[in-house]
Design a protein around this motif. Structure first.
Motif, PDB file in Angstrom:
ATOM      1  N   UNK B  66      -4.562  -1.198  -4.051  1.00  0.00           N
ATOM      2  CA  UNK B  66      -3.135  -1.040  -3.767  1.00  0.00           C
ATOM      3  C   UNK B  66      -2.550   0.218  -4.395  1.00  0.00           C
ATOM      4  N   UNK B  67      -3.318   0.958  -5.171  1.00  0.00           N
ATOM      5  CA  UNK B  67      -2.724   2.087  -5.881  1.00  0.00           C
ATOM      6  C   UNK B  67      -2.897   3.405  -5.135  1.00  0.00           C
ATOM      7  N   UNK B  68      -3.587   3.383  -4.049  1.00  0.00           N
ATOM      8  CA  UNK B  68      -3.755   4.621  -3.284  1.00  0.00           C
ATOM      9  C   UNK B  68      -4.854   5.488  -3.883  1.00  0.00           C
ATOM     10  N   UNK B  70      -6.503   8.590  -5.680  1.00  0.00           N
ATOM     11  CA  UNK B  70      -7.948   8.350  -5.810  1.00  0.00           C
ATOM     12  C   UNK B  70      -8.288   6.997  -6.415  1.00  0.00           C
ATOM     13  N   UNK B  71      -7.298   6.214  -6.826  1.00  0.00           N
ATOM     14  CA  UNK B  71      -7.628   4.911  -7.428  1.00  0.00           C
ATOM     15  C   UNK B  71      -8.414   4.045  -6.446  1.00  0.00           C
ATOM     16  N   UNK B 128       7.537  -3.302  -8.434  1.00  0.00           N
ATOM     17  CA  UNK B 128       8.282  -2.109  -8.021  1.00  0.00           C
ATOM     18  C   UNK B 128       7.464  -1.250  -7.067  1.00  0.00           C
ATOM     19  N   UNK B 129       6.215  -1.054  -7.443  1.00  0.00           N
ATOM     20  CA  UNK B 129       5.395  -0.116  -6.668  1.00  0.00           C
ATOM     21  C   UNK B 129       4.885  -0.741  -5.377  1.00  0.00           C
ATOM     22  N   UNK B 130       4.527  -1.999  -5.440  1.00  0.00           N
ATOM     23  CA  UNK B 130       3.975  -2.679  -4.262  1.00  0.00           C
ATOM     24  C   UNK B 130       4.714  -3.990  -4.038  1.00  0.00           C
ATOM     25  N   UNK B 179       8.132   4.594 -18.198  1.00  0.00           N
ATOM     26  CA  UNK B 179       6.890   5.262 -17.834  1.00  0.00           C
ATOM     27  C   UNK B 179       6.951   5.697 -16.379  1.00  0.00           C
ATOM     28  N   UNK B 180       6.254   6.763 -16.100  1.00  0.00           N
ATOM     29  CA  UNK B 180       6.231   7.241 -14.719  1.00  0.00           C
ATOM     30  C   UNK B 180       5.347   6.332 -13.874  1.00  0.00           C
ATOM     31  N   UNK B 181       5.489   6.498 -12.585  1.00  0.00           N
ATOM     32  CA  UNK B 181       4.705   5.650 -11.687  1.00  0.00           C
ATOM     33  C   UNK B 181       3.222   5.865 -11.919  1.00  0.00           C
ATOM     34  N   UNK B 182       2.859   7.105 -12.173  1.00  0.00           N
ATOM     35  CA  UNK B 182       1.439   7.373 -12.396  1.00  0.00           C
ATOM     36  C   UNK B 182       0.956   6.686 -13.664  1.00  0.00           C
ATOM     37  N   UNK B 183       1.808   6.763 -14.706  1.00  0.00           N
ATOM     38  CA  UNK B 183       1.437   6.086 -15.949  1.00  0.00           C
ATOM     39  C   UNK B 183       1.317   4.589 -15.719  1.00  0.00           C
ATOM     40  N   UNK B 184       2.195   4.080 -14.920  1.00  0.00           N
ATOM     41  CA  UNK B 184       2.152   2.631 -14.665  1.00  0.00           C
ATOM     42  C   UNK B 184       0.895   2.258 -13.890  1.00  0.00           C
ATOM     43  N   UNK B 185       0.552   3.100 -12.965  1.00  0.00           N
ATOM     44  CA  UNK B 185      -0.683   2.815 -12.220  1.00  0.00           C
ATOM     45  C   UNK B 185      -1.886   2.868 -13.151  1.00  0.00           C
TER      46      UNK B 185
END
Lengths: 1123, 215
Positions: B66-68, B70-71, B128-130, B179-185
């Motif tokens: 779900x993180x897109x 390259x995850x 929030x993200x998904x 935290x930023x979205x990237x940090x959260x991911x």
């Protein structure tokens, strides 16, 4: 001019952007250098041209200035008087002292056309108040008396404003935006005048110009703080940015030169890195399809940069900082698009959310269900691609009341069901709704202006109730939630009769608040099950509510609307009248029929039967056969029906013929001629013809104006005969008009006509048959088919008649009254197969067959016997007579005196005789030989039967016989058996050679030739003993038999007339053989003499076979030489 | 609201979960009761840890999906990413072997305490993200519930062994907010990854304990 400038900047801006996009910083530097020169050129040119003077005038002015300077140089030695001004109020003039004059020796400067115009001073510069336009003579006096004179004009003065002071430079790193604030110090300048500003942004550390922008403001005599915002493509975090500003003033009353101020000192914006975040921008929401630059601040070398799966070329900034540029970014997935920079030991990243601003809300529709709240629904249109906190927020605002409602999003929300409820304000009908959708990328709105009373979609009506008013009227009541006090409701009542049609009735009702509503529904049928349901709208129609739940209701009963259909039949004995009636259909019964009342009334008396309960539809009343009026009344709980009446007696009609009719399917069509006498109606009754009287299956009534009807009944069955009676109704009663027998469908008969043979002769048969019963005929009889054919019982050929068989004779009897048939031209004493079938239009019935043998034709038989017998007798008599008459000749011919056998001449004689009869040619084979035959024993007659007995063991006892032979020395005289018979039967002797032929014929007459078994039963020895040559082919089977016994004896064409075996056997054993010895001597014929020979029995040692063969060969060898 | 929803999700998840999770309902009385034989809570904890072990890779894969990119790329791994607030499960065998039971239990207990809190945080981040991915939410919620269950079991073991139970503390503090979205991911990735590693380590720890305290 200003247009051209804007164009220049526009070009620059574009070009700069393009460079940044495509090139690395050092390349951008080059572009900047390239750009710089023309910019200055533009500026200087513009500076000269800025005044309102025409260009030509400026040129002239320049020339004049030069001339003045030239003049001053001439007149004094002071050089280069230059005046500038910062604010157009004070001119600051400087000049160079003439050669040889010290600058400190200046005494005074005098401006000639001014009062008190001399200023004492001791330097080569002076600040003077601005002079009026026009030339002014300026004299500079030196202490040494030297004087320099200048002509000073405003045109020669340069306006160079002070360097602007930027008050504040700040940066919003999250948006990469620079904010610049500065004061224009407009209070120091005359107003209004235009100021043009130029701001440059440099990117450190290379000091690359990344932005240069100019714009105009107007000075209004007050100090004004100006703002300028700029958003950088490159996130500000990744490089230090410096900003400088300069300006020039364009005041149209000032005719001198306008010159840019100096650049302000650069102000820097730099980002203080923190340890967590190294990639910028973070969590940015951008429009899909746009371009974006990401940069990474790193202390170590960045190896790669990627967005999603795509690796991008790195743009090196300074140090190890890098950037990647993304063009035309695509819509992100829910969690955003990841941008990742990888260093040797770590991974840095950010997330970008690319999507769209909200689409204009589509199909915005606001309506109310209950006048309490307004429900607005809409379709969001194109998905934004943004979710969670970035999703679109909707707000519904109503401009008249000023209220607004935010839209609350629910997890389960789908794109189609965006709904929002707005609480209605009392009294407000007109609403102006605006729905605004916002997300980080923008907003969109759509509006709707409504009068809410025209947008009413009521809730579904509830609590539907039905109440009886009468048997045809009910009231419906239901509850409709909502406040409809100010409007009229339009409601629909759907009335559905069980299983059949639906009817919708409209009703307009005055609205009320939270009320129940009542509607009367009339014109219903009594005792009928209805299903009601209701829906409502408003008079100003917008939408129907949903249908309410259905309510079933049975209306109350009413009296039956008419009496039942009635008919009557007299019983077969004529004493009782049977009254029939039909149950009323439900729409006329108007309730549940409980009972019937029947009454019969005449002039004298009235009989009545009451309370005949419903399922019974028949009553029997004992009556005199006279005129009665019968009336029948049906009763339900609501009351009695009007009586239906019928007269008991029929009006006689003698003129009735029985007609035939055939129906189709389950129906039969009847038509009749209109009869004006028939005033009430016609009745057709019918019954099964096989039933006994009174027979009534059913009846129908047809209006008096009809002349035809179709009778249809499930009771009708194909192949059953029905009687139909058409009655006409007059005032006096019913009269039989027509009688019809008919079938719904004709079928083939199920039985064959029963037929018998009445009479048989030698050449004809008389057949008689009976009618087929109506039940088994199953249709109108159309005729009979009669077949006959020669044939015997159980002969397969005659079992069935194959159509088209040539032997079959067919008679089609279409006259159904015919019951007999004579078949003529038959053969006597012959078996015939007769078949009779009946047929209808439904087909052929089964066949009945019979075998009949015609009688013998006795005369013919007698003749057939007598004629051959008579012929035979006549032939016999004639032959006898002839033989008798010619007996001498016969004697001479056939029985001449036997010559001395020792006389060889007899041989010739015999030969000629033998040639005369072909039958005796066999004798030639045994020509007389001069052998001497010594006959020891002779056998004159060998009866056939004895031969039979003896011959069979021939093969078994060859030894015995051979042993006996040498002892007895039997000499067998050979003689054809026919001669023996002649001897035995002298009467037939006369016939001689022909008698053989006759005998064989007779024998064959009685013993048919094709009887091999019988013939085989005869001992072959019999035939073998003597075989007339004519019969040889016939007896081939016997020959085969003989051949099996004696292989050597294979001569088919001719066979020696003697059988050696026979001889061998017969001679020693037969007691009669001795008797015949004497006979042998006593008779003889030339033939027998010819064939006589000495038969020497074969040697004992020889096998029977070799014996036979030996004999045969010997015989041949013996005979041949003689031939 | 998210909490409520998460609870609902847990409840709905709870029903179909087979035997090991049912033990959770028995935990409170176990942990409260006086010292009893440690073999039973050890056995229960071991069973639960084994059950958790089966689902850890599914959780990680679902999370990454779900993180897109390259995850979500196949074979994605970033072992260099660590969270200071979450103790890493990786430990050298020597160090691990040198620990006594109390130390192992204490560390595992601390780790799962941190994991439960971090999983809650990751669940919030992902809402929030998904927000439209109930499957992911459900799996994160389930993992958190199981971690809590294992915590309870470990507390029971420590009680049975007479070891002090460390107090619950807020391992997250103020750090994660903003935290930023990237940090959260990344944080979610580390948490789900470490959840798997710690579960593996817990299985190993408990197997050792189980051998020591046979039923």
């Amino acid at each position: 001019m200003s247009e051209s400038r804007v164009a220049e900047f526009g070009f620059f801006t574009k070009d700069r952007t393009a460079c940044f996009r495509l090139t690395a910083p050092h390349t951008a530097m080059g572009a900047y250098s390239w750009w710089k020169e023309p910019s200055w050129m533009v500026d200087s040119k513009r500076r000269r041209m800025t005044p309102n003077w025409p260009w030509l005038l400026s040129a002239l002015t320049l020339l004049q200035v030069n001339a003045v300077q030239a003049h001053s140089l001439k007149r004094g030695s002071a050089q280069d008087l230059k005046c500038t001004t910062k604010n157009m109020q004070v001119w600051d003039c400087t000049w160079t002292a003439p050669v040889g004059v010290s600058p400190g020796t200046v005494k005074e400067v005098c401006i000639k056309d001014r009062l008190n115009s001399c200023h004492r001073l001791e330097s080569t510069n002076i600040k003077i108040a601005a002079l009026s336009p026009g030339d002014h003579e300026v004299a500079i006096n030196y202490l040494n008396g030297f004087q320099s004179k200048f002509t000073l004009n405003e045109n020669d003065v340069s306006l160079i404003p002070d360097t602007p002071e930027s008050l504040d430079l700040s940066a919003d790193f999250s948006t990469s935006t620079l904010h610049l604030r500065w004061n224009d110090r407009g209070s120091a300048f005359p107003y209004p005048c235009n100021a043009t500003w130029e701001i440059k942004v440099l990117q450190n550390p290379s000091m690359e110009l990344v932005k240069l922008v100019s714009f105009n403001t107007t000075l209004s005599g007050r100090d004004i703080v100006h703002h300028w915002n700029w958003t950088s493509d490159l996130p500000l975090q990744c490089a230090t940015h410096s900003v400088g500003i300069r300006w020039y003033i364009d005041y149209n009353r000032f005719s001198g030169y306008k010159v840019w101020s100096d650049w302000s000192p650069l102000k820097n914006v730099s980002w203080t890195p923190n340890s967590e975040t190294n990639v910028f921008p973070q969590d940015k929401v951008i429009l899909a399809g746009s371009d974006i630059t990401f940069c990474c601040v790193s202390q170590t070398k960045v190896l790669s940069g990627q967005i999603g799966k795509t690796f991008c070329p790195l743009i090196h900034l300074y140090g190890e900082n890098v950037a990647i540029h993304i063009r035309n970014i695509s819509v992100s997935e829910n969690s955003g698009t990841n941008v990742v920079f990888t260093t040797e030991d770590n991974v840095y990243g950010t997330v970008v959310f690319a999507g769209y601003p909200p689409d204009i809300p589509q199909k915005l529709n606001c309506e109310t269900h209950d006048f309490k709240e307004i429900i607005c629904s809409w379709n969001p249109g194109r998905p934004t691609g943004l979710v969670g906190p970035r999703n679109t927020d909707y707000t519904l605002s109503e401009s008249i009341s000023g209220k607004s409602v935010p839209f609350k999003r629910f997890e389960t929300l789908t794109n189609e069901s965006y709904r929002l409820a707005f609480q209605m304000l009392p009294g407000q009908e007109i609403h102006n709704f605006t729905l605004t959708g916002r997300n980080p990328l923008g907003h969109a709105e759509s509006a709707v202006f409504i009068n809410i009373t025209e947008r009413v979609a009521p809730h579904v009506p509830v609590s539907l109730r039905v109440k009886d008013i009468s048997s045809t009227v009910v009231t419906l009541s239901w509850h409709l939630p909502g406040n409809f006090a100010k409007i009229n409701l339009l409601c629909q009542v759907e009335i559905c009769k069980a299983s059949s049609e639906r009817e919708v009735r409209n009703a307009t009702i005055k609205g009320a608040e939270e009320s129940s509503y009542l509607v009367a529904v009339d014109k219903l049928n009594p005792y009928t099950l209805y299903t009601f349901r209701v829906r409502c709208s408003t008079e100003t129609f917008w939408k129907w509510s949903k249908w309410s739940n259905e309510k079933r209701h049975l209306t109350t009963e009413a009296i039956p609307s008419r009496g039942p259909d009635t008919w009557r039949e007299w019983s077969s004995d004529g004493k009782n009248l049977i009254i029939y009636w039909k149950p009323l259909p439900i729409n006329e019964a108007n309730g549940k029929i409980l009972s019937y009342n029947v009454s019969c009334s005449s002039n004298e008396e009235t009989q009545s039967l009451s309370e005949i309960l419903d399922p019974q539809h028949r009553a029997e009343i004992q009556l005199e056969k006279s005129d009665y009026i019968i009336s029948v009344v049906a009763k339900n709980s609501a009351g009695s029906s009007p009586p239906s009446k019928i007269a008991s007696m029929e009006i006689p009609n003698d003129d009735i013929i029985v007609e035939q009719a055939v129906g189709m399917g389950k129906r039969i069509f009847l038509s009749w001629h209109p009869d004006p006498n028939m005033t009430c109606d016609y009745v057709i009754k019918w019954c099964n013809s096989s039933r006994s009287e009174p027979c009534l299956m059913d009846w129908i009534k047809v209006p008096s104006n009809s002349t035809k009807t179709v009778i249809e009944s499930d009771q009708f069955q194909p192949g059953v005969r029905y009687n139909f009676y058409l009655y006409g109704c007059t005032n006096q009663g019913y009269q039989l008009l027509r009688s019809i027998i008919g079938y719904i469908e004709e079928l083939a008969p199920i039985v064959a006509p029963n037929f018998t043979v009445e009479d048989t002769s030698a050449d004809s048969i008389l057949v008689k048959w009976e009618d087929i019963p109506v039940e088994e005929l199953r249709g109108f009889l159309r005729g009979y088919l009669f077949y006959f054919q020669k044939g015997e019982r159980d002969t397969p050929k005659t079992r069935t008649f194959e159509t088209g068989h040539s032997d079959i004779k067919l008679k089609n009897i279409t006259d159904i009254s015919q019951k007999t048939l004579r078949i003529a031209d038959l053969q006597g004493k012959t078996s015939y197969h007769l078949v009779l079938r009946a047929y209808t239009h439904g087909g052929l019935g089964p066949e009945k067959s019979m075998f009949v043998v015609t009688k013998e034709n006795s005369v013919g038989l007698i003749i057939a016997i007598l004629i051959p017998v008579a012929v035979a007798v006549i032939v016999g008599v004639v032959t006898s007579i002839l033989c008798y008459r010619k007996r001498e000749w016969i004697k001479e011919t056939f029985y001449p005196d036997i010559p001395n056998p020792e006389n060889c001449k007899a041989l010739q004689f015999q030969k000629s005789i033998c040639e005369g009869s072909s039958a005796l040619k066999t004798l030639e084979m045994n020509p007389c030989t001069p052998n001497n035959v010594e006959v020891l024993e002779s056998r004159s007659i060998v009866p056939k039967i004895e031969d039979t007995e003896i011959i069979s063991p021939v093969a078994e006892r060859p030894g015995e016989s051979s042993e006996a032979d040498p002892e007895n020395h039997v000499v067998v005289s050979y003689c054809p058996p026919i001669i023996e018979e002649e001897i035995a039967n002298p009467a037939a002797d006369e016939v001689g050679g022909t008698s053989q032929v006759v005998y064989i014929d007779v024998q064959s007459m009685y013993q048919p030739q094709a009887k091999p078994e019988e013939e085989q039963g005869i001992d072959p020895g019999v035939v073998a003993a003597y075989k007339p040559q004519m019969r040889l082919p016939i007896n081939s089977a016997v020959e085969d038999f003989a051949a099996a016994e004696d292989e050597a004896d294979k001569t088919a064409g001719y066979r020696p007339q003697a059988n050696v075996n026979t001889w061998n056997l017969v001679s020693p054993d037969s007691p009669r053989s001795t008797d015949s010895n004497s006979e042998i001597v006593s008779f003889g014929s030339p033939c027998s003499i010819n064939s006589r020979q000495f038969l020497i029995p074969p040697k004992d040692e020889d096998s029977p076979k070799s014996n036979g063969g030996g004999w045969s060969f010997t015989n041949f060898f013996q005979n041949k030489p003689n031939d | 609201m998210n909490d409520e929803r998460a609870k609902d999700l847990m409840l709905t998840l709870f029903r179909p979960v087979p035997a090991p999770l049912c033990l959770l309902s028995l935990l409170p009385p176990l942990s409260l009761s006086a010292p009893i034989s440690p073999s039973e809570p050890i056995s229960q904890a071991y069973s639960l840890a084994l059950y958790m072990q089966k689902n850890t890779s599914t959780l990680l894969q679902t999370y990454l999906r779900y993180q897109g990119s390259p995850f979500s790329d196949p074979g994605f791994a970033a072992p260099e990413l660590q969270l200071s607030s979450l103790p890493p499960a990786a430990v050298s065998f020597k160090t691990w072997h040198a620990m006594d039971d109390a130390e192992r239990l204490r560390r595992a207990q601390g780790a799962f305490l941190a994991l439960t809190q971090h999983l809650q945080l990751v669940g919030d981040d992902q809402s929030d993200l998904n927000p439209d991915s109930p499957v992911l939410q459900a799996q994160i919620g389930a993992a958190r519930l199981r971690a809590q269950g294992l915590l309870g079991n470990m507390a029971a073991i420590m009680t049975a062994l007479g070891l002090p139970i460390p107090p619950e503390e807020d391992t997250l503090g103020l750090v994660p907010f903003g935290a930023s979205a990237f940090e959260r991911k990344c944080r979610g990735y580390i948490v789900t990854r470490e959840y798997g590693h710690w579960t593996d380590r817990a299985v190993r720890d408990l197997a050792l304990l189980k051998a020591k305290y046979p039923a």
